[in-house]
Design an enzyme around this catalytic site. Structure first.
Site, mmCIF file in Angstrom:
data_model
loop_
_atom_site.group_PDB
_atom_site.id
_atom_site.type_symbol
_atom_site.label_atom_id
_atom_site.label_comp_id
_atom_site.label_asym_id
_atom_site.label_seq_id
_atom_site.Cartn_x
_atom_site.Cartn_y
_atom_site.Cartn_z
ATOM 1 N N GLU A 235 36.787 42.968 41.953
ATOM 2 C CA GLU A 235 36.600 44.088 42.893
ATOM 3 C C GLU A 235 36.961 45.355 42.078
ATOM 4 O O GLU A 235 38.086 45.620 41.991
ATOM 5 C CB GLU A 235 37.424 43.712 44.146
ATOM 6 C CG GLU A 235 36.868 42.428 45.136
ATOM 7 C CD GLU A 235 35.747 42.638 45.613
ATOM 8 O OE1 GLU A 235 34.908 43.615 45.567
ATOM 9 O OE2 GLU A 235 35.413 41.534 46.263
ATOM 10 N N GLU B 50 35.603 58.220 39.104
ATOM 11 C CA GLU B 50 36.352 57.940 40.045
ATOM 12 C C GLU B 50 37.544 58.606 40.189
ATOM 13 O O GLU B 50 38.386 58.803 39.369
ATOM 14 C CB GLU B 50 36.766 56.263 39.756
ATOM 15 C CG GLU B 50 37.441 55.971 41.438
ATOM 16 C CD GLU B 50 37.739 54.548 41.301
ATOM 17 O OE1 GLU B 50 38.101 53.757 39.983
ATOM 18 O OE2 GLU B 50 37.307 53.696 42.438
ATOM 19 N N CYS C 13 39.021 52.512 47.368
ATOM 20 C CA CYS C 13 38.008 52.119 46.240
ATOM 21 C C CYS C 13 36.378 52.507 46.672
ATOM 22 O O CYS C 13 35.617 53.139 45.862
ATOM 23 C CB CYS C 13 37.862 50.845 45.899
ATOM 24 S SG CYS C 13 37.910 49.747 47.354
ATOM 25 N N LYS D 53 50.262 38.814 40.927
ATOM 26 C CA LYS D 53 50.831 39.860 40.053
ATOM 27 C C LYS D 53 50.356 41.048 40.708
ATOM 28 O O LYS D 53 49.153 41.703 40.603
ATOM 29 C CB LYS D 53 50.515 39.936 38.686
ATOM 30 C CG LYS D 53 51.312 40.955 37.890
ATOM 31 C CD LYS D 53 50.151 42.029 37.515
ATOM 32 C CE LYS D 53 50.427 43.298 36.856
ATOM 33 N NZ LYS D 53 51.056 44.331 37.621
HETATM 34 P P1 NAP Z 1 44.341 49.196 37.521
HETATM 35 O O1 NAP Z 1 45.232 49.946 36.836
HETATM 36 O O2 NAP Z 1 43.080 48.537 37.148
HETATM 37 O O3 NAP Z 1 45.449 47.904 37.962
HETATM 38 C C1 NAP Z 1 45.004 46.813 38.742
HETATM 39 C C2 NAP Z 1 46.118 45.728 38.432
HETATM 40 O O4 NAP Z 1 45.879 45.299 36.984
HETATM 41 C C3 NAP Z 1 47.424 46.131 38.459
HETATM 42 O O5 NAP Z 1 48.302 45.010 38.963
HETATM 43 C C4 NAP Z 1 47.880 46.242 36.984
HETATM 44 O O6 NAP Z 1 49.016 46.146 36.651
HETATM 45 C C5 NAP Z 1 47.016 44.838 36.359
HETATM 46 N N1 NAP Z 1 46.664 45.275 35.055
HETATM 47 C C6 NAP Z 1 46.634 46.511 34.326
HETATM 48 N N2 NAP Z 1 46.352 46.242 32.889
HETATM 49 C C7 NAP Z 1 46.335 44.879 32.911
HETATM 50 C C8 NAP Z 1 45.767 44.186 31.803
HETATM 51 N N3 NAP Z 1 45.791 44.588 30.701
HETATM 52 N N4 NAP Z 1 45.742 42.989 32.033
HETATM 53 C C9 NAP Z 1 45.917 42.234 33.341
HETATM 54 N N5 NAP Z 1 46.148 43.141 34.551
HETATM 55 C C10 NAP Z 1 46.408 44.313 34.132
HETATM 56 O O7 NAP Z 1 43.905 49.681 38.798
HETATM 57 P P2 NAP Z 1 44.962 50.394 40.097
HETATM 58 O O8 NAP Z 1 45.159 51.921 39.423
HETATM 59 O O9 NAP Z 1 46.079 49.670 40.273
HETATM 60 O O10 NAP Z 1 44.195 50.617 41.404
HETATM 61 C C11 NAP Z 1 43.042 51.487 41.356
HETATM 62 C C12 NAP Z 1 41.866 50.826 41.099
HETATM 63 O O11 NAP Z 1 41.440 49.730 41.887
HETATM 64 C C13 NAP Z 1 40.612 51.752 41.423
HETATM 65 O O12 NAP Z 1 39.638 51.748 40.144
HETATM 66 C C14 NAP Z 1 39.991 51.132 42.543
HETATM 67 O O13 NAP Z 1 38.687 51.669 42.703
HETATM 68 C C15 NAP Z 1 40.141 49.726 42.312
HETATM 69 N N6 NAP Z 1 40.165 49.062 43.744
HETATM 70 C C16 NAP Z 1 39.121 48.252 44.006
HETATM 71 C C17 NAP Z 1 38.986 47.619 45.230
HETATM 72 C C18 NAP Z 1 37.562 47.122 45.492
HETATM 73 O O14 NAP Z 1 37.675 46.004 46.444
HETATM 74 N N7 NAP Z 1 36.539 47.117 44.927
HETATM 75 C C19 NAP Z 1 39.860 47.814 46.151
HETATM 76 C C20 NAP Z 1 40.964 48.763 45.744
HETATM 77 C C21 NAP Z 1 41.034 49.132 44.751
HETATM 78 P P3 NAP Z 1 50.021 47.531 36.331
HETATM 79 O O15 NAP Z 1 49.872 48.148 38.061
HETATM 80 O O16 NAP Z 1 51.400 47.135 36.160
HETATM 81 O O17 NAP Z 1 49.252 48.443 35.537
#
Ligand code: NAP
Length: 499
Positions: A268, A402, A302, A192
């Site tokens: 992650e 963040e 991230c 997804k």
């Molecule tokens: P996010 O809002 O947490 O979303 C990540 C994924 O989770 C998306 O596919 C999102 O779908 C989905 N999601 C949202 N709500 C959910 C729920 N209730 N149940 C299951 N899945 C759900 O993060 P983002 O804004 O896409 O990305 C930014 C974040 O990713 C930052 O915090 C960044 O630090 C982190 N990140 C971490 C790493 C690492 O390797 N540590 C690498 C890259 C990014 P939708 O898009 O439809 O909401």
């Protein structure tokens, strides 16, 4: 970066792209069961982009069933290792062959310069699939020590159906970090992607089929987190969820696993990484690393170095040098411009969040030295210039939350002990760096920073051989390297008694 095509070239290629897409389930494109769609807005100009299937639990059920059927039949995991390797290497090659198209799809969705999409994201995605493909015929099981009358095989077996939930900042790279080891280990995957960045994932799935991956082994369900991610993480027939995203959603995902079938979880998550510069450091190298370490990908990284900890006597000199690097090297422009080094933020709401946190930083006592404001608004896109806030203390919102935008918060320190305390005073533990010419201190300090990766006198250098992931609320489990395969497998003991 490899490509210098003109803006007109990319505009022309864009006109030929297919941007109305269904899910990819059981080897083919499929509309949502409900028939619903949603439209992605392009970050580069605020115009409508792709029209995508809006999935829900019914689509998740279909994809999980296809993945389970493929797994149960052994159509993939039962193949000869050499054949599996050939298929994955062919897949990696097709990613390279279709690199420009994939780069364009990525840029359209997320607004990063198309040259970066091609030179970094496509390249690393292909490398990831290749790396794990190459491992397939080099993995051995074990024979455990026993007495002479027994033989105990310790087999490393795939888990079954893996759900991968990924974010929008480096979609193709992070997809490959999950798909590579999960599929190489013999699992089936339901991916997804973030609702903002589905296009590259859908194309990767088509290319996998073209390479010879059997139908059902890699499925993609598009849509929103609550509507697709949640039912996937709650699904009783999913054996593991590999998640990359925010700490907030990571906690929900862990909860879903606990509420359903105790599926395994790898997380992650976010970061607020410190880059620590001592007065004896090479300030030019530190300035370059600080600028690129924070502003690359518009700060939507991230492990972006968003906290600059600088020893007080060199603070002003360092900030001046960072500003010079930005003015000289980090060109912010429309993502199709060959000169662009950074492009647009992901969406209007996110831009407002970044600017809101900048305002909070100033309100809390920080001083904006340059940048960190909306630019190119006449394009309709979501552009924020790289900027630095000084006079920050580690208790301010801009030092704790963040930001995921191109904004560096500079915090002054006096002693090494103080710097280490500030560096570790965060809920996150993803990455960090130390700049000093004193190698004793460099090693002492790098041991002291509680983070998954620590760089000495550099930032953001890595390759596939090194594990990546976090401590504390940056999550657990590691992507990349040979170790990543472990989390997609489990050990199975087969004990045979003789005589
Ligand atoms: P996010 O809002 O947490 O979303 C990540 C994924 O989770 C998306 O596919 C999102 O779908 C989905 N999601 C949202 N709500 C959910 C729920 N209730 N149940 C299951 N899945 C759900 O993060 P983002 O804004 O896409 O990305 C930014 C974040 O990713 C930052 O915090 C960044 O630090 C982190 N990140 C971490 C790493 C690492 O390797 N540590 C690498 C890259 C990014 P939708 O898009 O439809 O909401």
């Amino acid at each position: 970066m490899t490509n210098q095509h003109s803006r007109a070239y990319w505009e022309e290629r864009l006109a030929g792209l297919l941007l109305a897409r269904g899910h990819f389930i059981d080897g083919r494109g499929q509309p949502a069961v409900s028939g619903r769609t949603f439209t992605r807005t392009r970050p580069m100009d605020g115009q409508p982009g792709a029209v995508l299937a809006r999935g829900d639990a019914a689509d998740v059920d279909r994809a999980v069933a296809a993945a389970r059927t493929a797994f149960a039949s052994g159509v993939w995991r039962g193949k000869e290792p050499l054949e599996k390797k050939r298929i994955m290497l062919r897949w990696a090659e097709l990613i390279r062959v279709h690199g420009e198209e994939l780069a364009l799809l990525e840029t359209l969705d997320v607004g990063k310069p198309v040259q970066a999409s091609l030179g970094v994201d496509v390249r690393l995605c292909a490398e990831g699939i290749q790396y794990y493909g190459e491992m397939i015929d080099k993995m051995y099981d074990e024979i455990a020590p026993t007495g002479p009358k027994a033989r105990a095989l310790v087999r490393k077996v795939p888990l079954g159906v893996v759900a991968a939930i990924t974010p929008w900042n480096y979609p193709m790279i992070i997809d490959a970090w999950k798909l590579g080891p999960a599929i190489a280990a013999g699992n089936s995957v339901v991916l997804k992607p973030a609702e903002q960045s589905s296009l590259s994932a859908l194309r990767l799935a088509e290319l996998a089929i073209e390479a010879g991956l059997p139908a059902g082994v890699f499925n993609v369900v598009t849509g929103f987190g609550e509507e697709v991610g949640k039912p996937l993480a709650l699904h009783m027939d999913v054996d593991m969820v590999a998640f990359t995203g925010s700490t907030e959603v990571g906690k929900l995902v862990m909860g879903y696993a606990a509420q359903s079938n105790l599926k395994r979880v790898a997380l992650e998550l976010g970061g607020k990484s410190p880059l620590v510069v001592f007065a004896d450091a090479d300030l030019d190298a530190a300035a370059s690393a600080a600028a690129w370490g924070c502003f690359y990908n518009s700060g939507e990284t991230c492990h972006a170095a968003t906290r600059l900890l600088v020893q007080r006597p060199v603070q002003d000199a360092l900030i001046e040098k960072i500003e010079a690097v930005v003015r000289r090297e980090i060109v912010l422009a429309h993502p199709f411009e060959p000169s662009a080094q950074i492009g647009a933020l992901i969406e209007a709401e996110h831009m407002d969040k970044v600017l809101g946190l900048v305002a909070a930083g100033e309100k809390d006592g920080g001083r904006r030295v340059f940048g960190a404001e909306r630019v190119l608004s006449e394009t309709g896109g979501y552009y924020v210039s790289p900027g630095v806030i000084t006079d920050v203390t580690n208790d301010m919102r801009i030092a704790r939350q963040e930001i995921f935008g191109p904004v560096l918060a500079a915090i002054a320190f006096d002693t090494e002990e103080e710097a280490l305390a500030i560096a570790n005073d965060t809920i996150y533990g993803l990455a960090g760096a130390v700049f000093t010419r004193d190698m004793d201190r460099a090693h002492r300090f790098s041991e002291g920073i509680h983070a998954g990766t620590v760089w000495i006198n550099t930032y953001d250098m890595s390759n596939f051989a090194t594990p990546f992931g976090g401590f504390k609320q940056s999550g657990f489990g590691r992507d990349r390297s040979v170790h990543a395969i472990d989390k997609y497998c489990d050990y199975k003991t087969i004990w045979q008694q003789f005589g």
